[in-house]
Design an enzyme around this catalytic site. Structure first.
Site, PDB file in Angstrom:
ATOM      1  N   CYS A   2      10.797   0.664  23.634  1.00  0.00           N
ATOM      2  CA  CYS A   2       9.976   0.292  24.780  1.00  0.00           C
ATOM      3  C   CYS A   2       9.412   1.527  25.474  1.00  0.00           C
ATOM      4  O   CYS A   2       9.920   2.630  25.335  1.00  0.00           O
ATOM      5  CB  CYS A   2      10.834  -0.455  25.783  1.00  0.00           C
ATOM      6  N   ARG A  27       5.094   4.636  19.855  1.00  0.00           N
ATOM      7  CA  ARG A  27       6.518   4.295  19.743  1.00  0.00           C
ATOM      8  C   ARG A  27       6.734   2.909  19.155  1.00  0.00           C
ATOM      9  O   ARG A  27       7.854   2.563  18.802  1.00  0.00           O
ATOM     10  CB  ARG A  27       7.171   4.331  21.137  1.00  0.00           C
ATOM     11  N   TRP A  75       9.721  -3.388  22.956  1.00  0.00           N
ATOM     12  CA  TRP A  75      10.170  -3.460  21.565  1.00  0.00           C
ATOM     13  C   TRP A  75      11.389  -4.370  21.631  1.00  0.00           C
ATOM     14  O   TRP A  75      12.433  -3.993  22.156  1.00  0.00           O
ATOM     15  CB  TRP A  75      10.511  -2.044  21.087  1.00  0.00           C
ATOM     16  N   ASN A 101      14.095  -0.021  29.875  1.00  0.00           N
ATOM     17  CA  ASN A 101      14.341   0.369  28.478  1.00  0.00           C
ATOM     18  C   ASN A 101      15.843   0.462  28.296  1.00  0.00           C
ATOM     19  O   ASN A 101      16.538   0.916  29.204  1.00  0.00           O
ATOM     20  CB  ASN A 101      13.763   1.756  28.179  1.00  0.00           C
ATOM     21  N   GLY A 102      16.333   0.099  27.114  1.00  0.00           N
ATOM     22  CA  GLY A 102      17.766   0.209  26.850  1.00  0.00           C
ATOM     23  C   GLY A 102      18.374  -1.163  26.644  1.00  0.00           C
ATOM     24  O   GLY A 102      17.657  -2.154  26.465  1.00  0.00           O
ATOM     25  N   GLU A 481      18.270   7.887  -3.336  1.00  0.00           N
ATOM     26  CA  GLU A 481      17.517   7.987  -2.086  1.00  0.00           C
ATOM     27  C   GLU A 481      16.933   9.400  -1.921  1.00  0.00           C
ATOM     28  O   GLU A 481      15.777   9.558  -1.514  1.00  0.00           O
ATOM     29  CB  GLU A 481      18.430   7.606  -0.908  1.00  0.00           C
ATOM     30  N   LYS A 485      12.917  10.176  -1.587  1.00  0.00           N
ATOM     31  CA  LYS A 485      12.381  10.892  -0.429  1.00  0.00           C
ATOM     32  C   LYS A 485      11.539  12.063  -0.892  1.00  0.00           C
ATOM     33  O   LYS A 485      10.435  12.285  -0.414  1.00  0.00           O
ATOM     34  CB  LYS A 485      13.564  11.386   0.410  1.00  0.00           C
ATOM     35  N   GLU A 488       8.167  10.932  -2.775  1.00  0.00           N
ATOM     36  CA  GLU A 488       7.130  10.231  -2.007  1.00  0.00           C
ATOM     37  C   GLU A 488       6.386  11.135  -1.040  1.00  0.00           C
ATOM     38  O   GLU A 488       5.221  10.893  -0.758  1.00  0.00           O
ATOM     39  CB  GLU A 488       7.683   8.996  -1.293  1.00  0.00           C
ATOM     40  N   HIS A 504      23.164  10.845 -22.377  1.00  0.00           N
ATOM     41  CA  HIS A 504      22.596   9.762 -23.181  1.00  0.00           C
ATOM     42  C   HIS A 504      21.078   9.846 -23.233  1.00  0.00           C
ATOM     43  O   HIS A 504      20.411   8.868 -23.548  1.00  0.00           O
ATOM     44  CB  HIS A 504      23.074   8.405 -22.645  1.00  0.00           C
ATOM     45  N   LYS A 603       3.373   1.976   5.538  1.00  0.00           N
ATOM     46  CA  LYS A 603       4.680   1.791   6.185  1.00  0.00           C
ATOM     47  C   LYS A 603       5.221   0.383   5.951  1.00  0.00           C
ATOM     48  O   LYS A 603       6.398   0.195   5.723  1.00  0.00           O
ATOM     49  CB  LYS A 603       4.541   2.072   7.683  1.00  0.00           C
TER      50      LYS A 603
HETATM   51  C1  F6R Z   1      10.658   4.906   1.490  1.00  0.00           C
HETATM   52  C2  F6R Z   1      10.359   3.686   2.203  1.00  0.00           C
HETATM   53  C3  F6R Z   1      10.144   2.441   1.425  1.00  0.00           C
HETATM   54  C4  F6R Z   1      10.710   1.224   2.161  1.00  0.00           C
HETATM   55  C5  F6R Z   1      10.323  -0.060   1.429  1.00  0.00           C
HETATM   56  C6  F6R Z   1      10.928  -1.294   2.079  1.00  0.00           C
HETATM   57  O1  F6R Z   1      10.867   5.978   2.340  1.00  0.00           O
HETATM   58  O2  F6R Z   1      10.269   3.674   3.401  1.00  0.00           O
HETATM   59  O3  F6R Z   1      10.694   2.560   0.151  1.00  0.00           O
HETATM   60  O4  F6R Z   1      12.084   1.358   2.255  1.00  0.00           O
HETATM   61  O5  F6R Z   1       8.932  -0.198   1.411  1.00  0.00           O
HETATM   62  O6  F6R Z   1      10.489  -1.456   3.375  1.00  0.00           O
HETATM   63  P1  F6R Z   1      11.238  -2.398   4.395  1.00  0.00           P
HETATM   64  O7  F6R Z   1      12.581  -1.817   4.630  1.00  0.00           O
HETATM   65  O8  F6R Z   1      10.377  -2.393   5.613  1.00  0.00           O
HETATM   66  O9  F6R Z   1      11.329  -3.752   3.755  1.00  0.00           O
END
Ligand code: F6R
Length: 608
Positions: A2, A27, A75, A101-102, A481, A485, A488, A504, A603
């Site tokens: 928020c 935010r 939020w 907020n909080g 992971e 990271k 990407e 293998h 995103k």
């Molecule tokens: C990688 C990343 C993506 C998401 C994926 C799922 O850094 O952010 O691999 O994890 O697109 O997204 P959500 O969690 O929003 O379903």
């Protein structure tokens, strides 16, 4: 998360409040509103949706002209995003307005008490209790009423409060949620974050926990929790406005990496009490928990990697077999799911098309659904039976970091909850696990403190075109992971392998100078891991090991070692992934990539 703004001075407040809220839009929010004093009434205008929706309403209803007001972008936490749940919230008389907020952790008790006392509530929020409490304590002095109110609150808050009876006063209070006062000439501002006031002033007071501020147009007085006046230093903001939105960090990704200790703390908050796990929004009683024959976990990308950790931990603690599937695969499988199964859906955004389709498919087949998501009011949160919210706050960088850590913590809580309800661990073990869970934020902070060393490592390897990540057990999930990271955001080709699987096939690619991250945090598998590292070393690859502090002898099999602090073995992924996040960030930076918006990625993936 928020956003709060407030204004007192000679100018019409509404346009200034809207402008301030715009500066906090980054935010993330789902509704917005403002309250402005106009003559002898408070005009409260609020709506679900974007600031533009609020602007549209103001245009069609004649904007309030008053010069005292508070505004908010919400939020959602308690209660779905809706007009009623949007802030500001008012008391019964409509003379007091509050933005917050909080999270008020004891809001349920307070609400019950207030209802018994005759107060009528209009929303589902925790915040509305604050407005009614102030009403019940008000005896002609708003600061005094706010002080009495906050003594009754448990949890975190940044508050902005106005009262019709005190038209020259704006009151603010803070506990564990940021709040600043912007100091103008003949006018003063309130905000949850510096960017909201930068257009007007660079001079601010940063409020500390327990402090209450009384703003008039010409004066700002601050008192501490004991009621004594506080003589605060004025903080001169040096950042440019864009930097300020990132809180002084260069990118959202690194800001979010640094927010991880807080995100984990917030996700745990209120969920551990008297040595037990308490999951408010989960309706799985012992009997139902005991009947679960199988758990399916489904998710995409980073959330899927969290699911892999979840499988391991749930099987170990709650003794239920778990299958983990990518949601793009799960939805088209001929699933053997029925009412004896629990399907766990993990999604930061709660909107990923494949994950949502998986949820619906599992539900159609009779499975109970438990979602782990970061977004209240998202499609996943609305369609699931039970939900565990990850309190990570909005994640803006495309590469997920703090959401992943809070997904892990939510899965730990779920595994421990199932174990507790099914009686597969005893009270002593449960307590030990919960104690170490609560120490994780300090551990994450300790890893963050080694950022410089990792940045240097990234400089050294920035020209490499292939990097491998290997591990066993939980370390293998972390390797996946770390690899995602890196690829990407830096566009370096990265692959994760189960260390025992190298010979293998993949070993053919391990040649002189190829960097290999070896995750070696799992005590039981450590010696096996060292054997695999030796296979790699024999091919002259460069090994960067992530190991537990104190494991000195691992240096012999490594070229570099990054140590993580000691913690319970099951929780080590939370600490082990942090250096990999930092490495990916710095490698991307060193290669001149657009860290927050990597090419071809979005995103929220709302298409199949
Ligand atoms: C990688 C990343 C993506 C998401 C994926 C799922 O850094 O952010 O691999 O994890 O697109 O997204 P959500 O969690 O929003 O379903």
């Amino acid at each position: 998360m928020c956003g709060i703004v407030g204004y007192i001075g000679p100018q019409p407040a509404a346009p200034l409040l809207l402008r301030g809220l715009e500066k906090l839009e980054y935010r993330g929010y789902d509704s917005a509103g403002l309250a402005v004093r106009e003559d002898d009434k408070l005009r409260v205008i609020k709506t679900v949706g974007r600031l533009q929706d609020l602007r549209d309403i103001l245009e069609h209803t004649a904007a309030p002209r008053g010069t005292l007001g508070i505004g908010h972008t919400r939020w959602a936490t308690h209660g779905r995003p809706s007009d009623e749940n949007a802030h500001p919230h008012t008391d019964c008389s409509g003379r007091i307005a509050v933005v917050h907020n909080g999270i008020i952790e004891n809001y349920k008790e307070l609400r019950e008490w207030l209802v018994e006392d005759g107060h009528t509530f209009k929303s589902e929020t925790d915040t509305e209790t604050v407005a009614h409490l102030i009403e019940s304590f008000y005896e002609g002095d708003l600061v005094a009423a706010v002080r009495k109110t906050i003594k009754r609150l448990e949890g975190s808050y940044a508050l902005g409060v106005i009262h019709l009876d005190e038209p020259e006063v704006l009151v603010a209070a803070r506990q564990d949620s940021p709040l600043i006062v912007g100091l103008g000439e003949g006018e003063n501002f309130l905000a949850s974050d510096i960017p909201a006031v930068l257009e007007h002033t660079r001079k601010v007071y940063i409020l500390d926990d327990g402090e209450v501020a009384r703003l008039t147009a010409d004066k700002v007085e601050i008192i501490d929790a004991t009621g004594s006046p506080v003589d605060k230093d004025v903080f001169e903001v040096a950042w440019d406005p864009v930097m300020a939105e990132k809180g002084g960090y260069d990118h959202f990704m690194i800001k979010e990496i640094y927010e991880q200790p807080k995100a984990v703390r917030d996700t745990l908050k209120g969920r551990v009490a008297e040595g037990r796990v308490v999951l408010d929004d989960v309706d799985l009683d012992s009997e139902t928990a005991k009947k679960i024959k199988k758990i399916y976990i489904t998710a995409a990308g980073t959330a899927y990697h969290a699911g892999l950790v979840g499988k391991y931990v749930i099987e170990k603690l709650a003794r239920i077999p778990v299958e983990v599937d990518l949601s793009s695969e799960f939805r088209y499988r001929d699933l053997m799911i029925d009412e004896d199964c629990l399907t766990v859906v993990i999604s930061q955004s709660g909107e990923t098309a494949d994950t949502l389709a998986s949820l619906r498919e599992a539900k159609r087949r009779g499975s109970r659904i438990l979602a782990i998501t970061n977004v209240v009011g998202s499609s996943v949160s609305r369609e699931t039976h039970d939900v565990i919210y990850t309190w990570a706050g909005p994640e803006i960088a495309v590469a997920s970091t703090k959401a992943y850590l809070t997904q892990l913590v939510s899965l730990y809580l779920l595994a421990l909850y199932l174990a507790q309800e099914r009686g597969t661990i005893d009270q002593g073990q449960l307590k030990a696990y919960l104690d170490s869970l609560q120490e994780l934020p300090q551990g994450i902070q300790a890893v963050l403190d080694s950022e410089q060393t990792i940045a240097e490592l990234a400089q050294e390897f920035k020209e490499k075109e292939d990097i491998f990540f290997i591990g066993r057990g939980l370390d293998y999930a972390v390797a996946m992971e770390g690899s995602l990271k890196l690829k990407e955001i830096s566009y370096i080709h990265a692959e994760a392998y189960a260390a025992g699987e190298l010979k293998h096939g993949t070993l053919a690619l391990i040649v002189e100078g190829v960097p290999v991250f070896a995750l070696a945090t799992q005590t039981r598998l450590r010696d096996k891991m060292v054997s695999n590292m030796k296979e790699v070393k024999a091919r002259d690859a460069t090994i960067i090991t992530v190991a537990n502090r104190g494991d000195e002898s691992i240096k012999e099999a490594s070229d570099r070692v990054i140590y993580i602090p000691e913690t319970e073995e099951l929780f080590r992924p939370v600490l082990a992934v942090v250096p990999l996040q930092l490495f990916a960030y710095h490698a991307a930076l060193a290669r001149g990539c657009d860290v927050d918006k990597p090419r071809n990625l979005a995103k929220s993936v709302t298409v199949e």
